[in-house]
Design an enzyme around this catalytic site. Structure first.
Site, mmCIF file in Angstrom:
data_model
loop_
_atom_site.group_PDB
_atom_site.id
_atom_site.type_symbol
_atom_site.label_atom_id
_atom_site.label_comp_id
_atom_site.label_asym_id
_atom_site.label_seq_id
_atom_site.Cartn_x
_atom_site.Cartn_y
_atom_site.Cartn_z
ATOM 1 N N ASP A 46 -8.696 7.503 -1.557
ATOM 2 C CA ASP A 46 -9.651 7.386 -1.753
ATOM 3 C C ASP A 46 -10.380 8.899 -2.330
ATOM 4 O O ASP A 46 -9.646 9.876 -1.708
ATOM 5 C CB ASP A 46 -10.411 6.406 -0.502
ATOM 6 C CG ASP A 46 -11.169 5.476 -1.178
ATOM 7 O OD1 ASP A 46 -9.556 4.393 -1.827
ATOM 8 O OD2 ASP A 46 -11.281 4.219 -0.691
ATOM 9 N N ASP A 47 -11.133 9.051 -2.948
ATOM 10 C CA ASP A 47 -12.195 10.215 -3.978
ATOM 11 C C ASP A 47 -11.023 10.747 -4.450
ATOM 12 O O ASP A 47 -11.144 11.984 -3.829
ATOM 13 C CB ASP A 47 -12.546 10.672 -2.393
ATOM 14 C CG ASP A 47 -13.460 9.798 -1.336
ATOM 15 O OD1 ASP A 47 -13.964 8.676 -1.774
ATOM 16 O OD2 ASP A 47 -14.104 9.606 -0.431
ATOM 17 N N HIS A 97 -17.040 3.157 -4.124
ATOM 18 C CA HIS A 97 -16.874 4.102 -3.051
ATOM 19 C C HIS A 97 -18.011 3.742 -2.297
ATOM 20 O O HIS A 97 -19.028 2.874 -3.017
ATOM 21 C CB HIS A 97 -17.525 5.360 -3.898
ATOM 22 C CG HIS A 97 -17.807 6.578 -3.202
ATOM 23 N ND1 HIS A 97 -17.091 7.031 -2.657
ATOM 24 C CD2 HIS A 97 -18.817 7.202 -3.420
ATOM 25 C CE1 HIS A 97 -17.725 8.301 -1.878
ATOM 26 N NE2 HIS A 97 -18.711 8.377 -2.159
#
Length: 318
Positions: free
Chosen positions: A25-26, A146
């Site tokens: 993620d991110d 997110h």
């Protein structure tokens, strides 16, 4: 997958047939984080990424994904940085002073109080999908949220409708078997994780009605940052397999099942070349991201995959 059923995969030598998606993620949050994720992908420890299209390094991250052929999804963001939709000005319900999103808990509070215009959520999700298409040249393999905003009440329906509009089939449902028994979680993190799981359970109906699919089981709320270890990942995978299949199916080899492991690996972020316009948060600047990278690269974890006949794959392989 959660709906309408799991994909098939070649039989394993013994035991249940397991496909594991390991998502970073991110991606696009900062160059140092991105570099760590690319290293993990090239080493076979990560099978795909979720891109923050309003992140400080989104453009460079997209170039890395294209260069190394990294399967990429969209990390839909309604809580950090600035919105991308040109129609959302300073009076938007999604932003606060300075034009930034309201934050992880600020967005949740505003949503619970009825102060979030869901039409604006729809506009922003569409804008982020357009930006993803501009950056990568194709639709995302999957879309998740997110800070798990995609499973929140109200948002979940809009999220599913927008994904259906764009032909995106796969998402994440963060319901983790055995989460309540994870005593190592700090009280604040435990409370947040349990709230996410409750929202995710409620989101399944909306997602299923609009044809979205997701892995049979999810891991990640209990293994983030300092809480990640090889032993905990192994235990979580075994727990997930047992919960999905049951003892009888496990002994007989069972049907094929799919799992997703959510991760946040990389090197610690540095200002000012990171974040989503407000600079990096404390978690991103800490050692915990590097700790995750080291765990994912640990040979002991990959030996476990081989022993359990676990095949690593990406959403696009389903």
């Amino acid at each position: 997958m959660g709906s309408p059923g799991p994909p098939s995969c070649p039989p394993a030598a013994s035991g249940p047939r397991v496909r594991l998606v390991v998502t970073g993620d991110d991606f696009g949050y900062c160059p140092r984080r991105d570099r760590g994720m690319v290293e993990a992908f090239l080493a076979g420890a990560l099978t795909g990424v979720s891109l923050l299209v309003n992140g400080a390094s989104a453009d460079a991250a997209a170039q890395l994904a294209r260069r190394h052929r990294i399967p990429a999804g969209l990390h839909a963001n309604l809580s950090e940085g600035r919105p991308l939709s040109p129609s959302l000005g300073s009076e938007s319900s999604l932003v606060g002073p300075g034009g930034f999103f309201l934050g992880k808990m600020g967005f949740r509070k505003a949503l619970a109080e009825g102060r979030v215009a869901l039409g604006e959520v729809r506009e922003e999700l569409r804008a982020q999908l357009r930006r993803f298409l501009d950056l990568l040249g194709h639709q995302p393999t999957h879309v998740d949220g997110h800070q798990h905003v995609h499973v929140l009440p109200g948002v979940r329906q809009v999220f599913a409708e927008v994904l259906q509009e764009h032909g995106v089939r796969y998402t994440r449902v963060p319901v983790e078997f055995g989460l309540r028994r994870c005593e190592w979680l700090e009280p604040r993190l435990r409370a947040f994780a349990l709230a996410v799981e409750e929202d995710a359970r409620a989101a399944k109906e909306a997602f299923e009605e609009l044809g979205l699919r997701w892995p049979d089981a999810y891991i990640g709320l209990s293994t983030m940052g300092k809480d990640m270890s090889v032993g905990r990942i192994e235990a979580a995978i075994d727990q997930a397999v047992q919960s999905v299949l049951g003892p009888g199916d496990i002994q007989q080899g069972g049907r094929a099942i799919t799992l997703e492991l959510m991760t946040h690996p990389g090197y610690p972020s540095e200002s000012p070349t990171s974040g989503c316009g407000e600079g990096p948060d404390a978690f991103s600047q800490s050692w915990e991201r590097l700790h995750e990278l080291q765990i994912l690269l640990d040979p002991a974890l990959h030996n476990f995959y081989r022993q359990r006949s676990i095949k690593l794959c990406a959403f696009e392989d389903f």
